[in-house]
Design a protein around this motif. Structure first.
Motif, PDB file in Angstrom:
ATOM      1  N   PRO A   9       0.820  -1.218   0.000  1.00  0.00           N
ATOM      2  CA  PRO A   9       0.000   0.000   0.000  1.00  0.00           C
ATOM      3  C   PRO A   9       0.850   1.262   0.000  1.00  0.00           C
ATOM      4  CG  PRO A   9       0.189  -0.831   2.211  1.00  0.00           C
ATOM      5  CD  PRO A   9       0.910  -1.822   1.329  1.00  0.00           C
ATOM      6  N   PRO A  10       0.230   2.412  -0.296  1.00  0.00           N
ATOM      7  CA  PRO A  10       0.956   3.671  -0.149  1.00  0.00           C
ATOM      8  C   PRO A  10       1.331   3.867   1.316  1.00  0.00           C
ATOM      9  CG  PRO A  10      -1.073   3.997  -1.382  1.00  0.00           C
ATOM     10  CD  PRO A  10      -1.139   2.632  -0.784  1.00  0.00           C
ATOM     11  N   PRO A  11       2.338   4.647   1.591  1.00  0.00           N
ATOM     12  CA  PRO A  11       2.709   4.929   2.984  1.00  0.00           C
ATOM     13  C   PRO A  11       1.528   5.556   3.729  1.00  0.00           C
ATOM     14  CG  PRO A  11       4.391   5.711   1.469  1.00  0.00           C
ATOM     15  CD  PRO A  11       3.224   5.314   0.627  1.00  0.00           C
ATOM     16  N   THR A  12       1.329   5.145   4.969  1.00  0.00           N
ATOM     17  CA  THR A  12       0.206   5.685   5.735  1.00  0.00           C
ATOM     18  C   THR A  12       0.531   7.035   6.378  1.00  0.00           C
ATOM     19  OG1 THR A  12       0.927   4.428   7.672  1.00  0.00           O
ATOM     20  CG2 THR A  12      -0.732   3.413   6.244  1.00  0.00           C
ATOM     21  N   GLY A  13       1.801   7.441   6.338  1.00  0.00           N
ATOM     22  CA  GLY A  13       2.181   8.707   6.951  1.00  0.00           C
ATOM     23  C   GLY A  13       1.673   9.912   6.193  1.00  0.00           C
ATOM     24  N   ASP A  14       1.336   9.743   4.922  1.00  0.00           N
ATOM     25  CA  ASP A  14       0.851  10.845   4.091  1.00  0.00           C
ATOM     26  C   ASP A  14      -0.594  10.544   3.728  1.00  0.00           C
ATOM     27  OD1 ASP A  14       0.303  12.806   2.250  1.00  0.00           O
ATOM     28  OD2 ASP A  14       2.173  12.568   1.124  1.00  0.00           O
ATOM     29  N   THR A  15      -1.516  11.318   4.258  1.00  0.00           N
ATOM     30  CA  THR A  15      -2.943  11.057   3.999  1.00  0.00           C
ATOM     31  C   THR A  15      -3.391  11.549   2.632  1.00  0.00           C
ATOM     32  OG1 THR A  15      -3.568  13.141   5.089  1.00  0.00           O
ATOM     33  CG2 THR A  15      -3.534  11.138   6.447  1.00  0.00           C
ATOM     34  N   ASN A  16      -2.564  12.361   1.965  1.00  0.00           N
ATOM     35  CA  ASN A  16      -2.920  12.879   0.644  1.00  0.00           C
ATOM     36  C   ASN A  16      -1.996  12.283  -0.410  1.00  0.00           C
ATOM     37  OD1 ASN A  16      -4.490  14.604  -1.118  1.00  0.00           O
ATOM     38  ND2 ASN A  16      -2.685  15.901  -1.290  1.00  0.00           N
ATOM     39  N   LEU A  17      -2.137  10.984  -0.614  1.00  0.00           N
ATOM     40  CA  LEU A  17      -1.267  10.268  -1.544  1.00  0.00           C
ATOM     41  C   LEU A  17      -2.035   9.104  -2.143  1.00  0.00           C
ATOM     42  CD1 LEU A  17       1.774  10.143  -2.493  1.00  0.00           C
ATOM     43  CD2 LEU A  17       2.111   8.471  -0.653  1.00  0.00           C
ATOM     44  N   VAL A  18      -1.904   8.926  -3.469  1.00  0.00           N
ATOM     45  CA  VAL A  18      -2.524   7.775  -4.126  1.00  0.00           C
ATOM     46  C   VAL A  18      -1.432   6.907  -4.733  1.00  0.00           C
ATOM     47  CG1 VAL A  18      -4.752   8.873  -4.602  1.00  0.00           C
ATOM     48  CG2 VAL A  18      -2.876   9.124  -6.252  1.00  0.00           C
ATOM     49  N   GLY A  19      -1.738   5.643  -4.905  1.00  0.00           N
ATOM     50  CA  GLY A  19      -0.759   4.719  -5.445  1.00  0.00           C
ATOM     51  C   GLY A  19      -1.190   4.133  -6.773  1.00  0.00           C
ATOM     52  N   TRP A  20      -0.209   3.873  -7.608  1.00  0.00           N
ATOM     53  CA  TRP A  20      -0.444   3.288  -8.933  1.00  0.00           C
ATOM     54  C   TRP A  20       0.467   2.087  -9.093  1.00  0.00           C
ATOM     55  CZ3 TRP A  20       3.467   4.385 -12.947  1.00  0.00           C
ATOM     56  CH2 TRP A  20       3.204   3.742 -14.166  1.00  0.00           C
ATOM     57  N   TYR A  21      -0.095   0.971  -9.580  1.00  0.00           N
ATOM     58  CA  TYR A  21       0.734  -0.205  -9.825  1.00  0.00           C
ATOM     59  C   TYR A  21       1.529   0.021 -11.102  1.00  0.00           C
ATOM     60  CZ  TYR A  21       2.396  -4.892 -10.584  1.00  0.00           C
ATOM     61  OH  TYR A  21       3.215  -5.974 -10.795  1.00  0.00           O
ATOM     62  N   GLY A  31      -6.398  -0.346 -21.863  1.00  0.00           N
ATOM     63  CA  GLY A  31      -6.416  -1.329 -20.803  1.00  0.00           C
ATOM     64  C   GLY A  31      -6.922  -0.698 -19.515  1.00  0.00           C
ATOM     65  N   THR A  32      -6.707  -1.383 -18.412  1.00  0.00           N
ATOM     66  CA  THR A  32      -7.200  -0.891 -17.131  1.00  0.00           C
ATOM     67  C   THR A  32      -6.055  -0.536 -16.199  1.00  0.00           C
ATOM     68  OG1 THR A  32      -9.205  -2.207 -17.272  1.00  0.00           O
ATOM     69  CG2 THR A  32      -8.577  -1.442 -15.096  1.00  0.00           C
ATOM     70  N   ALA A  33      -6.013   0.706 -15.800  1.00  0.00           N
ATOM     71  CA  ALA A  33      -5.032   1.155 -14.806  1.00  0.00           C
ATOM     72  C   ALA A  33      -5.671   1.086 -13.426  1.00  0.00           C
ATOM     73  CB  ALA A  33      -4.584   2.585 -15.119  1.00  0.00           C
ATOM     74  N   VAL A  34      -4.867   0.762 -12.431  1.00  0.00           N
ATOM     75  CA  VAL A  34      -5.366   0.638 -11.062  1.00  0.00           C
ATOM     76  C   VAL A  34      -4.769   1.736 -10.192  1.00  0.00           C
ATOM     77  CG1 VAL A  34      -5.422  -0.809  -9.007  1.00  0.00           C
ATOM     78  CG2 VAL A  34      -5.688  -1.840 -11.261  1.00  0.00           C
ATOM     79  N   ILE A  35      -5.649   2.507  -9.567  1.00  0.00           N
ATOM     80  CA  ILE A  35      -5.242   3.573  -8.644  1.00  0.00           C
ATOM     81  C   ILE A  35      -5.896   3.285  -7.303  1.00  0.00           C
ATOM     82  CG2 ILE A  35      -5.365   6.041  -8.138  1.00  0.00           C
ATOM     83  CD1 ILE A  35      -5.488   6.536 -11.189  1.00  0.00           C
ATOM     84  N   ALA A  36      -5.102   3.248  -6.254  1.00  0.00           N
ATOM     85  CA  ALA A  36      -5.643   2.917  -4.943  1.00  0.00           C
ATOM     86  C   ALA A  36      -5.219   3.947  -3.915  1.00  0.00           C
ATOM     87  CB  ALA A  36      -5.161   1.530  -4.526  1.00  0.00           C
ATOM     88  N   GLY A  37      -6.047   4.108  -2.905  1.00  0.00           N
ATOM     89  CA  GLY A  37      -5.721   5.053  -1.850  1.00  0.00           C
ATOM     90  C   GLY A  37      -6.402   4.674  -0.555  1.00  0.00           C
ATOM     91  N   HIS A  38      -5.900   5.181   0.546  1.00  0.00           N
ATOM     92  CA  HIS A  38      -6.504   4.921   1.850  1.00  0.00           C
ATOM     93  C   HIS A  38      -7.787   5.727   2.018  1.00  0.00           C
ATOM     94  CE1 HIS A  38      -3.095   2.680   3.486  1.00  0.00           C
ATOM     95  NE2 HIS A  38      -2.289   3.582   2.946  1.00  0.00           N
ATOM     96  N   VAL A  39      -8.745   5.128   2.701  1.00  0.00           N
ATOM     97  CA  VAL A  39      -9.953   5.869   3.066  1.00  0.00           C
ATOM     98  C   VAL A  39      -9.703   6.643   4.356  1.00  0.00           C
ATOM     99  CG1 VAL A  39     -10.996   3.947   4.369  1.00  0.00           C
ATOM    100  CG2 VAL A  39     -12.458   5.701   3.364  1.00  0.00           C
ATOM    101  N   ASP A  40      -8.843   6.090   5.210  1.00  0.00           N
ATOM    102  CA  ASP A  40      -8.422   6.774   6.414  1.00  0.00           C
ATOM    103  C   ASP A  40      -7.139   6.131   6.920  1.00  0.00           C
ATOM    104  OD1 ASP A  40      -9.354   4.386   7.495  1.00  0.00           O
ATOM    105  OD2 ASP A  40     -11.119   5.287   8.396  1.00  0.00           O
ATOM    106  N   THR A  41      -6.554   6.751   7.908  1.00  0.00           N
ATOM    107  CA  THR A  41      -5.327   6.223   8.506  1.00  0.00           C
ATOM    108  C   THR A  41      -5.507   6.201  10.017  1.00  0.00           C
ATOM    109  OG1 THR A  41      -4.216   8.342   8.817  1.00  0.00           O
ATOM    110  CG2 THR A  41      -4.001   7.309   6.648  1.00  0.00           C
ATOM    111  N   THR A  42      -4.453   5.932  10.734  1.00  0.00           N
ATOM    112  CA  THR A  42      -4.543   5.912  12.194  1.00  0.00           C
ATOM    113  C   THR A  42      -4.784   7.296  12.779  1.00  0.00           C
ATOM    114  OG1 THR A  42      -2.137   6.090  12.304  1.00  0.00           O
ATOM    115  CG2 THR A  42      -3.075   3.881  12.441  1.00  0.00           C
ATOM    116  N   THR A  43      -4.565   8.316  11.966  1.00  0.00           N
ATOM    117  CA  THR A  43      -4.673   9.683  12.490  1.00  0.00           C
ATOM    118  C   THR A  43      -5.862  10.475  11.974  1.00  0.00           C
ATOM    119  OG1 THR A  43      -3.180  10.479  10.756  1.00  0.00           O
ATOM    120  CG2 THR A  43      -2.190   9.836  12.851  1.00  0.00           C
TER     121      THR A  43
END
Length: 223
Positions: free
Chosen positions: A106-118, A128-140
């Motif tokens: 997953p993307p680092p959880t320290g940055d809440t404004n970050l998305v990840g791409w495979y 084709g299909t690109a995949v973009i994933a991101g956290h809905v929330d973090t510990t903070t």
């Protein structure tokens, strides 16, 4: 994708439970290989615990194949920024890779404004299909995809790319799937046009298994 939403083989999406936030598993269809079970991004945020309603505004089969609605494929170029005006997302990308466990990290959880791409899969705008994933929330706090469930069919978002071009996408549907019944082939099947999947956790947070019950998927195509 609706009844037969076209998507392409991204490769392994989101995250394993090694993130410090709440976890959420997801199944991903690796490009012409196999279906893998992987962990999706979640986190700790003071949500009301209510599950996201499934909103299937699925694109029709015609919409999935009508060339008049499909943007011309762009050459490969790494994404640099995701902009979704409706939900105030303006986030940089990080690349995601497969970890030793065989799951997409997953993307680092320290940055809440970050998305990840495979990065070994399709780039946004390519056929084709690109995949973009991101956290809905973090510990903070709430994270970049906290408002992803507000998107609806017809909404637009932009992926800025390293080659200076912008890939604009329109949402076909927004749907929530139980993690134990995730339709991997439907989400990741090969696409004849440029498509994107935005993915995050959804549903209730199960404290016993430290995981969300669902995954939210936004299906979109290039315009």
């Amino acid at each position: 994708m609706a009844a037969d939403s076209s998507s392409s083989p991204p490769a392994e999406p989101p995250a394993d439970g090694q993130s410090s936030g709440r976890g959420g598993r997801l199944t991903l269809w690796g490009a012409a290989i196999a279906i893998l079970a992987v962990t999706m991004f979640g986190g700790h945020h003071g949500s009301d615990g209510s599950s996201h309603a499934s909103r299937a505004a699925g694109a029709s089969a015609a919409a999935q194949t009508d060339p008049r609605q499909a943007g011309e494929a762009l050459p490969r170029s790494a994404p640099t920024r995701l902009v979704i005006p409706k939900i105030s997302v303006d986030a940089p990308f990080t690349t995601l890779d497969i970890g030793a466990s065989g799951q997409l990290e997953p993307p680092p959880t320290g940055d809440t404004n970050l998305v990840g791409w495979y990065a070994k899969g399709v780039s946004p705008g390519e056929r084709g299909t690109a995949v973009i994933a991101g956290h809905v929330d973090t510990t903070t706090s709430a994270a970049v995809f906290a408002g992803l469930d507000e998107l609806e069919r017809g909404d637009r978002f932009t992926v800025q790319r390293a080659d200076g071009s912008d890939a604009e996408f329109v949402v076909d549907s927004v749907e929530t799937f139980a993690k134990d019944a995730f339709p991997s082939k439907r989400v990741y099947a090969d696409a004849r046009r440029p498509e994107v999947r935005l993915i995050t956790c959804a549903g209730d947070y199960d404290h016993d298994v430290r995981d969300y019950t669902d995954n939210l998927v936004v299906f979109a195509h290039l315009v």
